[in-house]
Structures are given as C-alpha cells and as structure tokens.
Design a protein around this motif. Structure first.
Motif, mmCIF file in Angstrom:
data_model
loop_
_atom_site.group_PDB
_atom_site.id
_atom_site.type_symbol
_atom_site.label_atom_id
_atom_site.label_comp_id
_atom_site.label_asym_id
_atom_site.label_seq_id
_atom_site.Cartn_x
_atom_site.Cartn_y
_atom_site.Cartn_z
ATOM 1 N N SER A 69 0.828 -1.152 -0.053
ATOM 2 C CA SER A 69 -0.039 -0.017 -0.088
ATOM 3 C C SER A 69 0.958 1.378 -0.070
ATOM 4 C CB SER A 69 -0.958 -0.072 1.126
ATOM 5 O OG SER A 69 -1.833 -1.194 1.182
ATOM 6 N N GLY A 70 2.137 1.104 -0.241
ATOM 7 C CA GLY A 70 3.021 2.407 -0.284
ATOM 8 C C GLY A 70 3.546 2.641 1.280
ATOM 9 N N VAL A 71 3.422 1.876 2.115
ATOM 10 C CA VAL A 71 4.139 2.289 3.321
ATOM 11 C C VAL A 71 5.518 1.572 3.203
ATOM 12 C CG1 VAL A 71 4.180 1.765 5.956
ATOM 13 C CG2 VAL A 71 2.021 2.046 4.764
ATOM 14 N N THR A 72 6.353 2.647 3.455
ATOM 15 C CA THR A 72 8.153 2.351 3.316
ATOM 16 C C THR A 72 8.461 1.667 4.566
ATOM 17 O OG1 THR A 72 8.517 4.528 4.158
ATOM 18 C CG2 THR A 72 8.432 4.141 1.573
ATOM 19 N N LYS A 73 7.976 2.055 5.581
ATOM 20 C CA LYS A 73 8.633 1.312 6.932
ATOM 21 C C LYS A 73 7.511 0.831 7.879
ATOM 22 C CE LYS A 73 12.464 2.659 10.108
ATOM 23 N NZ LYS A 73 11.779 2.834 11.559
ATOM 24 N N ALA A 74 7.511 -0.488 7.930
ATOM 25 C CA ALA A 74 6.545 -0.997 9.079
ATOM 26 C C ALA A 74 7.224 -1.772 10.137
ATOM 27 C CB ALA A 74 5.645 -1.734 8.028
ATOM 28 N N ASP A 75 7.911 -1.324 10.974
ATOM 29 C CA ASP A 75 8.415 -2.257 12.045
ATOM 30 C C ASP A 75 7.398 -2.904 12.901
ATOM 31 O OD1 ASP A 75 11.085 -1.710 10.903
ATOM 32 O OD2 ASP A 75 11.325 0.040 12.047
ATOM 33 N N MET A 76 7.395 -3.944 13.307
ATOM 34 C CA MET A 76 6.472 -4.706 14.381
ATOM 35 C C MET A 76 7.160 -4.682 15.864
ATOM 36 S SD MET A 76 3.869 -5.156 12.637
ATOM 37 C CE MET A 76 3.412 -4.986 10.918
ATOM 38 N N TYR A 77 6.901 -4.209 16.775
ATOM 39 C CA TYR A 77 7.407 -4.278 17.768
ATOM 40 C C TYR A 77 6.569 -5.467 18.790
ATOM 41 C CZ TYR A 77 9.705 -0.100 16.671
ATOM 42 O OH TYR A 77 10.563 0.725 16.256
ATOM 43 N N ALA A 78 7.259 -6.158 19.460
ATOM 44 C CA ALA A 78 6.388 -7.210 20.279
ATOM 45 C C ALA A 78 6.323 -6.666 21.553
ATOM 46 C CB ALA A 78 7.333 -8.484 20.798
ATOM 47 N N VAL A 79 4.912 -6.897 21.783
ATOM 48 C CA VAL A 79 4.336 -6.340 23.333
ATOM 49 C C VAL A 79 4.117 -7.506 24.293
ATOM 50 C CG1 VAL A 79 2.806 -4.703 24.700
ATOM 51 C CG2 VAL A 79 3.527 -4.143 22.218
ATOM 52 N N ILE A 80 4.728 -7.510 25.174
ATOM 53 C CA ILE A 80 4.497 -8.773 26.368
ATOM 54 C C ILE A 80 4.088 -8.029 27.570
ATOM 55 C CG2 ILE A 80 5.535 -10.628 27.563
ATOM 56 C CD1 ILE A 80 7.682 -10.014 25.064
ATOM 57 N N ARG A 81 3.074 -8.195 28.094
ATOM 58 C CA ARG A 81 2.392 -7.465 29.362
ATOM 59 C C ARG A 81 2.877 -8.365 30.634
ATOM 60 N NH1 ARG A 81 -0.359 -3.074 29.134
ATOM 61 N NH2 ARG A 81 -1.144 -3.191 31.149
ATOM 62 N N GLY A 82 3.379 -7.660 31.502
ATOM 63 C CA GLY A 82 3.990 -8.392 32.641
ATOM 64 C C GLY A 82 4.256 -7.280 33.713
ATOM 65 N N ARG A 83 4.576 -7.682 34.797
ATOM 66 C CA ARG A 83 5.001 -7.164 36.093
ATOM 67 C C ARG A 83 6.744 -7.513 36.270
ATOM 68 N NH1 ARG A 83 0.423 -5.625 38.941
ATOM 69 N NH2 ARG A 83 -1.519 -6.529 37.951
ATOM 70 N N ILE A 84 6.934 -6.762 37.280
ATOM 71 C CA ILE A 84 8.506 -6.851 37.923
ATOM 72 C C ILE A 84 8.254 -7.696 39.066
ATOM 73 C CG2 ILE A 84 10.445 -5.910 38.698
ATOM 74 C CD1 ILE A 84 9.930 -3.556 36.747
ATOM 75 N N ALA A 85 8.808 -8.815 39.319
ATOM 76 C CA ALA A 85 8.284 -9.713 40.429
ATOM 77 C C ALA A 85 9.761 -9.438 41.347
ATOM 78 C CB ALA A 85 8.381 -11.039 40.025
ATOM 79 N N LYS A 86 10.939 -9.300 41.015
ATOM 80 C CA LYS A 86 12.147 -9.303 41.914
ATOM 81 C C LYS A 86 13.027 -8.298 41.426
ATOM 82 C CE LYS A 86 11.768 -14.245 43.419
ATOM 83 N NZ LYS A 86 12.092 -15.581 43.266
ATOM 84 N N ILE A 87 13.692 -7.827 42.246
ATOM 85 C CA ILE A 87 14.824 -6.947 42.151
ATOM 86 C C ILE A 87 15.950 -7.506 42.774
ATOM 87 C CG2 ILE A 87 15.825 -4.694 42.158
ATOM 88 C CD1 ILE A 87 13.165 -3.481 41.906
ATOM 89 N N ASN A 88 16.837 -7.858 42.026
ATOM 90 C CA ASN A 88 18.323 -8.833 42.753
ATOM 91 C C ASN A 88 17.807 -9.816 43.611
ATOM 92 O OD1 ASN A 88 19.919 -6.805 41.478
ATOM 93 N ND2 ASN A 88 19.773 -5.311 43.189
ATOM 94 N N ASP A 89 16.863 -10.616 42.984
ATOM 95 C CA ASP A 89 16.345 -11.831 43.613
ATOM 96 C C ASP A 89 15.568 -11.502 44.904
ATOM 97 O OD1 ASP A 89 17.072 -13.579 41.838
ATOM 98 O OD2 ASP A 89 19.065 -13.862 42.734
ATOM 99 N N ARG A 90 15.411 -10.289 45.185
ATOM 100 C CA ARG A 90 14.366 -10.098 46.365
ATOM 101 C C ARG A 90 12.841 -9.741 45.937
ATOM 102 N NH1 ARG A 90 16.759 -5.918 50.352
ATOM 103 N NH2 ARG A 90 14.742 -6.411 51.351
ATOM 104 N N ASP A 91 12.165 -10.464 46.476
ATOM 105 C CA ASP A 91 10.556 -9.975 46.070
ATOM 106 C C ASP A 91 10.157 -8.562 46.195
ATOM 107 O OD1 ASP A 91 7.987 -12.126 45.825
ATOM 108 O OD2 ASP A 91 7.595 -10.071 46.147
ATOM 109 N N VAL A 92 9.690 -8.038 45.197
ATOM 110 C CA VAL A 92 9.381 -6.493 45.303
ATOM 111 C C VAL A 92 8.371 -6.183 46.595
ATOM 112 C CG1 VAL A 92 9.821 -6.222 42.920
ATOM 113 C CG2 VAL A 92 7.584 -6.628 43.619
ATOM 114 N N ALA A 93 7.685 -7.125 46.834
ATOM 115 C CA ALA A 93 6.675 -6.904 47.890
ATOM 116 C C ALA A 93 7.241 -6.729 49.201
ATOM 117 C CB ALA A 93 5.647 -7.890 48.135
ATOM 118 N N SER A 94 8.784 -7.138 49.325
ATOM 119 C CA SER A 94 9.410 -7.065 50.569
ATOM 120 C C SER A 94 10.253 -5.970 50.445
ATOM 121 C CB SER A 94 10.240 -8.388 50.758
ATOM 122 O OG SER A 94 11.240 -8.435 49.747
ATOM 123 N N LEU A 95 10.472 -5.370 49.416
ATOM 124 C CA LEU A 95 11.467 -4.236 49.383
ATOM 125 C C LEU A 95 10.837 -3.068 49.956
ATOM 126 C CD1 LEU A 95 12.699 -4.723 45.616
ATOM 127 C CD2 LEU A 95 14.062 -4.978 47.813
#
Lengths: 824, 230
Positions: A521-547
């Motif tokens: 259709s004449g679109v010169t650039k059509a990059d596709m970006y993956a979108v993965i929804r999620g949360r951060i569970a741990k920072i440096n192996d420590r549960d975020v709830a305990s931080l």
C-alpha cells in the motif's frame, strides 16, 4: 505635562530612562499578557485533553468519599469507566474501547461531533450521550458501517447509534486512550452486564474547579490513595519540560526575562548618567537654600512623573500589541486564545515602578551626601556619582526579578549565571588585551593605533563597555540559538512522515501478512514491536513486595503492569546513558532512565519479570534516555531477544500512511478484524497547530528583547559621552582631522564589538548547550555559520550604534565641546 | 519672601578666630588659621590670595556652606556653628546669592528656568516668571530667556548666573572668582553689573578673586596667605 517633566525631557539621559521604562512596560505588558493567555490556553488544552482539571484513576471502583470530598470543596465532579468490549451490529463485530461517562462529561474541553441530519459539521458539546444512545469514533463508525439511529449491541443491552465523534478528550495515558471507542451514558452501564469484579476496567473520577479548591482536594485525597489508584493533574508545570507546550512557555519566559533584565540595565545606565548631571543640580539647590526633604520630594516627583506615564503607556501599548498578536494567531491557526487578563498588566506596571525605585532609591539616598560646598570644590560631585549602593541595589533587584519572572530556579540561575560569567570573562579578556596592547603595539600615527590606545588608556571604561556589550550579545545570541533549536526540535519531532497510524493487538501470525499489505500500500517502513505484558516480580532476587521503596511512586509503579518488548537493536531516539546495549547473545535488560530511578535499579542489577505466572530473570545491562515525543512506539523496559522465551505476545506498529491511502485503515480492519488501528492524523494536526502558535509568539517576543538590547547599547554610550566629548575636543585642539578622529572612534567600537561578540558567542554556545540539554531537553548542534554571522552583526551593531550616538560631537568646535554648559 | 534689609552698620557675616583643618591619611592639613573677618550690610569685601591659600574655604564658611573646625561663624545675625546642613540651607534660602567661576547653570534649563530655580526653592514664592524675567532684564538678557546655556557665550552664562543670584534680592552675594573664566572686556562688564546690582538691592558682596583691580574696587580688601589673613 508639568514644567519640570518638560525640563527633564531635555536631557538625553532622562529620555533614555523614560524610553527604558516604556520599553520594559511594552515588553512586560505585551509579552506578559500574551504569555499569560498562551499559558492559560495551554492549561486549557491540557485540561481539555484530560477532560477535566484533574482525575483519580483506578483499576477498581472508586470509593464514594473522593467524590463527596470534591463536591464539598465546590469542585465539579464527573465519572467514567473505560474498558474494551466487543461491539456488535448487523454488519459484524469489533473489539473496541468503551467509555461510559456521567452526563456532565467532559468537565473541560468538548466533544466534537460530525454533521448529521440537522446537526452542523463540527458541532461541539459538553454532555454525554443520552440514556439509551451511544456515540462512536469516526474510525469505529466507519469500520462497523454504523448508520444513524441503527442498533448497536454492547453486552446485554442494545443502544441507538446517534452520533459520530470527530474529537473527544483522551482522558488518560497510554496508547489505549487513543484507540477508537464508543461513548455511552454511565447510567446504562449496569444493564449491559459488562462490568463485574473481575473486569479489566479503569474507573475515573474527574474534577474541575478553581486552583485553590483543586490544591485542597489534592492535599486531602493524595494521602488516602491506594496502590492501584493514581492522581493526575492537568498542569503544564508538571509536564512542560517534556512537551511542546512546555517549551513554548519556557522560551517565552526566558525571552521576557531577558527583555526586562535588559530594560532594567538600560534604566540603570540612564539613571547613573542622569545622576551625574543631577548631582550638580542638587548641589546648586542646596546652595540656594533648599532643604534635604524638599530636594528628595523634587526628585521623587520628577522620576515618578516620568515613570508612571511611561509604564502606563508602555503597558497599554503592550496590551494593544498582544491583542494584534492574538488575532494573528487566531487567523493563522483558528485557535482563539482566552481573553486577556488585567493582572499581568498590573504586575507589569508594578515591576516598572519597582525597577525605577531599585535604580533610583540608592541615588536618592545619596542626595544627603552632596554638600553645597561641593560646587566650590571641583571633582567632589564626581566622587558622589560613583554610587556603589546603586550597583548593589540593582544587582539584588535583578536577581529577585529574574527569580520572580522565571518561576523556575534553573532558568533564572542559568540566565543570571550566564550573564555574570559573560561579564566577568569579558572583563578579564579586555584587561589582558590592554596589557598586551600596551606592551607590544608601538606608537604610530594611525586611527588604528589611536583606537587601541583609546581602549588601553581607558582600561576601566573599555572593560565595562565591552563586558556590557558582551552580556547583551550573549543574551541575544543565546535566545537566537535556543529559538532555532526549539523550532528545529518541533520540525524534527513532527516530521511530515511521522507515523500517523498506530496498529495494536497484532497477533504474531498476522505480522508478516500485515507487513506485506502495508508495503504493497506504499508504506515504506513497518517495524513490528512485540508487546509482552507483565510485572516486575523481583529485583536482585528479592521479592518486590518485601522491598522498602523510598517513594510512593515506586510502590505504585511496581504494582502496575508494564509493556515489555524484545529488541536486538537500540531504537532510534534512544540513547544509552549507563552500561552497554546488548552486544552478544548474553541475556540483558535495558531500562528507561526515569523508570530506573523510580525502581531504584541501575546497570548491573538483575530483574525477574513475571509474565502470566512465568518468571524470567536477566541482568540490567543498560539505562536509556528516551525521547518520548518522537511519535514512535517507545518502551520502558526492553529485553534482549530470547529473554522472555515463549511468553505470549502481541505486536504493535507505527506507520506513516500517505494521504492518498487514507482508506488503508478500512482495508486493515476488514482483513485483520482483531487489529485495532489508531488514526493519529488529527492529533498530529493539533500538535502542528500548537507549534505554529508558539513560533509566532516567540518571534514577537524576540523583537522586544532586541529593542531592549539596543536601548542598553545607547544607554551605555550616553553614559560615556562626557569623557568622549573631552577626548574629541583635545584631539581636535591638537590638530587631528575630523576624518582621523572618526576612523579611530569607529575602529575602537568595531574592535570592542568584535572581541565582545567573539567571547559572547563562545559563552552563549556553552550556555545554550546547557539550557537545551537541561531545560528544553533537546540535543544541541553548534551552528558555525550562524555564529560567524552573530559576530559580524555584533561588530556592526556596536560600531554603527556607537558611532552614530557620538557622531554629532565630531562636528562641534573644540572650544564649544570644552565649554561647561555644552550638552548634546 | 521679603527682602532682608540690613543697614550698613550691621554685621551680616562674621568669622571669629576660625580654624579649618582636614585630615588626609596620617596628615592633618590646616587650611585656615585663626581667621577673623566681619562683613557689614550693603558693603563689599574681597578676598585674594594665591591658589591653595584658603580663600575659597573661607568663602564657603562665611556663606554657611561649610563649618570651621573651631571658632565662631555668624551669618545674617545667627551663629551657625551648631546648625545642621538643613538649618543652614534654610537660613540661606532667599537671602544669600552665589556666583561661581564656572557658572553652574543647569544645562537642560533655559536662562529663564535657571533664574526661576532660585525662587522655586523659596517657600510661597509668587510671580516667579515675572520676577525672573525682570532679573534677566537687569543683566540685559531678557531676549535670551528661552535659550539654553549651551546656546550662550561664557559672559552671557555668567550674566544668567548673576541674575539667578540677585533675583531673590539677597542680603549678601558671594562670588567665587566670578570673572575667572572670562575675557577682559566681559570681565569688566560682569564686574560692573555685580557692583551695580548689589548697590541697587543693598546687598553685601563678598568676592574671592585673583584680579587686583576687582579686589581694590571693594570696600574691604583682605589678602590670605597660608590660611591667615595678612
């Protein structure tokens, strides 16, 4: 006009003082009032985009106490619930956004409807669809082929389709806010059965009202907000460094600031020159028997008699100019600014008068130091003229004024520090030049030598002139450079080929066929970006709830879902500021700078991401600076390819669709019904209009700054006129020709201008780099050509203005120049 | 303001054993030493001496523009030693006139406005314009009343200064080298005018001058050397 005022106007210094106050009045009046209108328009626009002045947003139904508190404080309250649902009609079904709103929605801004039946095109409304009816965004209306009064099913209810929406407040953050949606009345929501405790919906409480009530509401509810609730206010101050609006407002403030600072400097120069003459007048009056108090009254009457009309005329002229500017903006963009408020005008008059007080008060205090006997002792009034208190007073006033006008400490300090550094550096450069010139330039009979000698033998005067010239040029160059950068940034941020169509909810299996279709259709650039929804569970192996996070914002962010993506290459407009971008097959994560700050992580830490119950751990290998207004898909957290394994993902893409392929969106909807296409054409158009509006304002403001600068030039030359007069008389009496003196004076000014211009350029470059980086958040390129031009123009302006200001002295006989009553 | 008429036998200005010294760094310089001088109403007195002898300082103290370090000074019948500058200004107001070597006209004021200035500082002055014009007429410059000092010769400027000095019909006129900046003919003209006006208005005249002829024309002639009257 009083006799005394008429007498005073015969003095060039007094005329300069009057002109400085007048110009400060015009600058403050025009730019202040116009800036205020612009700023209010910006705030209105921000509010209109939000649909309210502020909102509480939550993933769960909001507690009634928030609404009650808002009503108690006199705020208007509206509610909305936003979610995704299938829209069904006789032609098919589509997944679309649904917004159920209370009847008084939107509180700010308007909903623009398409003409239909008796309804004119572009009809604006500030109310929700009536009960039993729905309105739909153009794109959705077209893709579903909705007909006026046709039936639309939403959950268990059937509604009458009433209007097509051309524009409505976005109401929230994130890409989904832009998704085409259907608008319904909140009262109908219960019957649809679409909302239950497990629904993914966003509940909003929107409020609008005066600033005080909003502040009180904010203070009352913020401590009560739960982790899943967030507060958002439509205030340009919170966003200004990030968006176009902020840049316009910041730039206007910077320009006003420089105009007024320059006008006050001109005032100070004029006042000092005036005082030089008035010290004698005061001594004469003392001799004739006038008492101190009477002298003070006389001076105060004379200065106020000049300042008040000058300030009033200035502000009124400014008022007229800003009205013209406002009309031009309206004609050019169709945007009518809010009506002018008198408050900035009154502030302008007060600032003008206070400037005069700051400039004249120390001088008036020193009146008492002038003994009548000074008339019998030559040189005594000269000593009194060197009024250090006046210099300190002006400096303190300028600092206070700068902070007041800038309303931004970074801006104020950058401007003041720049001016001080420029002046000090210039002073030093000139002193060095004087020493070198004295040592190495052999005496000879030439205008060039005389010019150098004039600079050397009046070391203090030359250094003062040059450093003031430099400070002025520095200000103008700085403003010019920043102005260019702001314009360029706007042009770059919304290039003609900026993505105007966003595609979301693309399934992995659809990516290649969709790409093929876009390319065909004449679109010169059509990059596709993956979108993965999620949360951060741990920072440096420590549960975020305990931080234990330092800020509530950190806790808030950590509890929300993120859109992750996987990329092998660093996206455009992203800059790695810490660590390194993924270079090998090693797993890694790259975090956006502010997110890293909020989450308190840096390169080297490790994060564990939770995607639908599956955990993925990887080290943070880089921190990125992201240019958010580049109209491209941007991500807070990017993973190197493979880090997120087989986690479920959708894709998004931002593409530029040529205007002639405007129907592409319908083809996409037909072929890929699950893909949501968001047409950003209208949003981009609004963005461009805003930028145009700002650029017009900036040009007007720049003119005022330039006029103020010219006044300072003239003031400075006036201040040194008596010494010039003596020099010219002396040279003439020793037989120097008019041409010889003319050449030497011109050369002296040109030399001063060149040196001042060169150093000012270097400093302006450094400062604008700092400002562009820290305040406007722009990249900065050195404009070599422009710099050369600035130096040339500076030299020319200094030489021509300087020469023209004292040209009339060249035509006078030496004896006349030396006569005590001679004044030009 | 009514004219102050002080008969010839009355003392109008007097110094009794005054001293004036100034401190410059560690050094104290004595400018006047034990100077006693009396000026009577309607009379004229000259003070001569070489540069730096203290004649201008003496004139300043006599006129109440400055105070001595010790000794007593009286002006217009009042001792001024304990007066502050404002009180001395009030005493001078409308009763003392001045003529300076370098004229001290205000460059942005016309001749008429310069003359008017002397009346403007006197509270409740009336007919300022008429009286100023009359004063200019006395010095032969009524036709130049609207001219600025820069449009006049040195002699004319000094005549305007003279008109300003006598417009209030002062009891005493102090002149500091009034002809010092003028050529011989103009000097003679100014001199003549000054004496004639003082006579007309019964004003005393104190003149500091290097000009021996001018000095000799006065009723009293004082010579000052190294701060002492000789």
């Amino acid at each position: 006009m009083s006799g005394q005022f008429k007498r005073q106007l015969r003095q060039s210094e007094f005329r300069l003082l009057f002109a400085s106050i007048l110009l400060a009045g015009i600058a403050l009046g025009a730019v202040g009032i116009f800036g205020d209108r612009m700023e209010r328009e910006m705030v209105n626009r921000t509010s209109a985009m939000l649909g309210a002045d502020a909102q509480i947003s939550s993933t769960r139904p909001l507690d009634d106490s928030y609404g009650l508190k808002a009503e108690e404080l006199g705020l208007e309250v509206a509610r909305s619930v936003n979610f995704m649902s299938m829209i069904i009609n006789d032609r098919g079904s589509r997944l679309a956004g649904v917004r159920a709103v209370s009847s008084n929605y939107p509180l700010r801004g308007e909903i623009v409807l398409k003409g239909q039946g008796n309804l004119p095109e572009g009809q604006k409304t500030r109310s929700a669809p009536p009960v039993g009816s729905v309105w739909a965004a153009s794109q959705l209306s077209k893709s579903l082929g909705l007909k006026f009064n046709s039936s639309v099913q939403l959950g268990d209810s059937v509604f009458k389709y009433q209007h097509e929406i051309l524009l409505e407040p976005e109401g929230g953050a994130g890409m989904l806010r832009l998704a085409p949606r259907i608008l319904m009345n909140l009262e109908d929501l219960g019957e649809t059965g679409l909302i239950n405790p497990a629904s993914r919906a966003r509940f909003r409480l929107m409020v609008a009202g005066d600033r005080d009530a909003l502040s009180r509401f904010e203070a009352a509810i913020k401590p009560k907000l739960k982790e899943y609730e967030s507060w958002r206010i439509a205030d340009t101050r919170q966003q200004q460094v990030r968006n176009t609006v902020g840049r316009i407002v910041s730039f206007i403030r910077l320009a006003i600031l420089l105009s007024v600072v320059l006008a006050v400097v001109a005032m100070a120069l004029a006042a000092q020159g005036l005082w030089g003459k008035q010290a004698n007048e005061v001594a004469i009056l003392r001799c004739l028997g006038q008492q101190h108090r009477q002298t003070l009254k006389r001076l105060a009457r004379s200065y106020l008699g000049a300042a008040l009309p000058a300030a009033l005329i200035g502000v009124l002229t400014g008022f007229g100019l800003q009205a013209v500017a406002g009309k031009l903006v309206e004609d050019a963009t169709g945007i009518a600014l809010p009506p002018a408020s008198w408050m900035p005008g009154m502030i302008a008059v007060i600032i003008c008068l206070l400037s005069l007080v700051a400039v004249m008060l120390p001088i008036m205090i020193s009146v008492k130091q002038i003994p009548a006997i000074s008339l019998l002792r030559s040189g005594q009034t000269d000593e009194i003229r060197k009024n250090r208190l006046a210099i300190y007073s002006i400096l303190v006033f300028l600092i206070l004024l700068t902070v007041f006008l800038a309303r931004d400490l970074t801006l104020a300090l950058s401007v003041l520090a720049g001016l001080v550094v420029a002046t000090v550096l210039l002073w030093s450069c000139i002193r060095v030049l004087i020493v070198l010139a004295n040592r190495y330039i052999a005496p000879k009979s030439s205008a060039w030598y005389l010019a150098v000698k004039a600079i050397c033998s009046n070391g203090s005067r030359s250094a003062w002139i040059a450093s003031t010239f430099a400070a002025i040029m520095f200000s103008l160059i700085l403003l010019g450079l920043i102005r260019g950068e702001v314009f360029e940034a706007w042009e770059k941020s919304v290039p003609d080929t900026a993505p105007n169509l966003f595609l979301i909810n693309i399934k992995e299996s659809n990516t290649e066929p969709l790409k093929d279709m876009l390319v065909k259709s004449g679109v010169t650039k059509a990059d596709m970006y993956a979108v993965i929804r999620g949360r951060i569970a741990k920072i440096n192996d420590r549960d975020v709830a305990s931080l234990d996070f330092k800020s509530a914002e950190s806790r808030h962010r950590i509890n929300h879902e993120f859109n992750f993506t996987e990329l092998s290459d660093l996206p455009a407009d992203n800059t790695v500021i810490s660590g390194e971008w993924f270079s090998s097959d090693e797993p890694g994560l790259s975090i956006e700078r502010e997110t890293a700050q909020v989450l308190e992580v840096s390169a080297g830490d490790s994060l564990t991401l939770d995607v639908a119950g599956i955990f993925f751990t990887a080290p943070v290998t880089s921190i990125r600076e992201v240019k958010w207004d580049n109209m491209q898909p941007n991500f807070y957290i990017i993973a190197s390819p493979g880090v997120l394994g087989d986690a479920a993902r959708n894709y998004i893409s931002g593409v530029y669709v040529p205007q002639e392929r405007g129907d592409l969106v319908y083809d996409i909807n037909r072929q890929f019904p699950n893909v949501t296409a968001i047409d950003l054409g209208m949003l981009l158009e609004r963005f461009r209009k805003l930028a145009n509006q700002g650029s017009g304002a900036i040009s007007v403001v720049f003119l005022f700054t330039f006029a103020s600068a010219l006044l300072v030039f003239i003031g400075m030359i006036q201040a040194q006129k008596p010494s010039r007069q003596r020099e010219i008389a002396l040279l003439k009496s020793m037989g120097a020709s008019r041409k010889f003196i003319k050449n030497s004076i011109f050369t002296e000014f040109a030399l001063t201008g060149f040196i001042a211009g060169s150093v000012a350029c270097i400093l302006a470059m450094l400062s604008s780099w700092l400002l562009a980086r820290n305040l406007f958040e722009l990249s900065f390129n050195i404009p070599w050509g422009a710099l050369a031009l600035y130096i040339f123009c500076g030299t020319l302006i200094v030489s021509v203005t300087g020469f023209l200001s004292i040209r009339n002295l060249l035509n006078e006989l030496p004896v006349k120049l030396l006569s005590p009553g001679f004044v030009k | 303001m009514d004219k102050v008429n002080i008969p010839p036998e009355h003392v109008i200005a007097q110094t009794i054993r005054i001293n004036k010294s100034v401190t410059m760094g560690p050094e104290t310089i004595n400018i006047l030493n034990d100077v006693s001088l009396t000026i009577y109403g309607g009379t004229s007195a000259s003070i001569s001496g070489i540069s730096g002898s203290g004649k201008t300082t003496l004139l300043g103290i006599l006129a109440g523009l400055d105070l001595p370090s010790s000794g007593t000074v009286s002006l217009l019948g009042q001792t001024i030693n304990d007066m502050n500058e404002d009180q001395r200004a009030q005493l001078r107001c409308g009763k003392v006139g001045f003529v300076f070597q370098s004229f001290h006209l205000l460059p942005n004021l016309t001749a008429l406005e310069n003359v008017s200035l002397a009346l403007e500082v006197v509270p409740n002055s009336n007919q300022i314009r008429e009286r100023s014009l009359a004063a200019l007429e006395h010095v032969g410059l009524a036709a130049r009343s609207r001219h600025l000092p820069s449009q006049m010769s040195g002699g004319e400027q000094q005549r305007v200064a003279l008109a300003r000095a006598i417009v209030t019909k002062p009891a005493i006129l102090f002149a500091d080298e009034p002809t010092g900046n003028l050529d011989y003919a103009t000097s003679a003209q100014i001199e003549e005018m000054m004496f004639s006006l003082c006579k007309d208005f019964h004003s005393a005249l104190v003149v500091v001058t290097h000009d021996k002829a001018l000095a000799k024309r006065c009723d009293q002639h004082h010579v000052i050397e190294a701060g002492r009257l000789v």
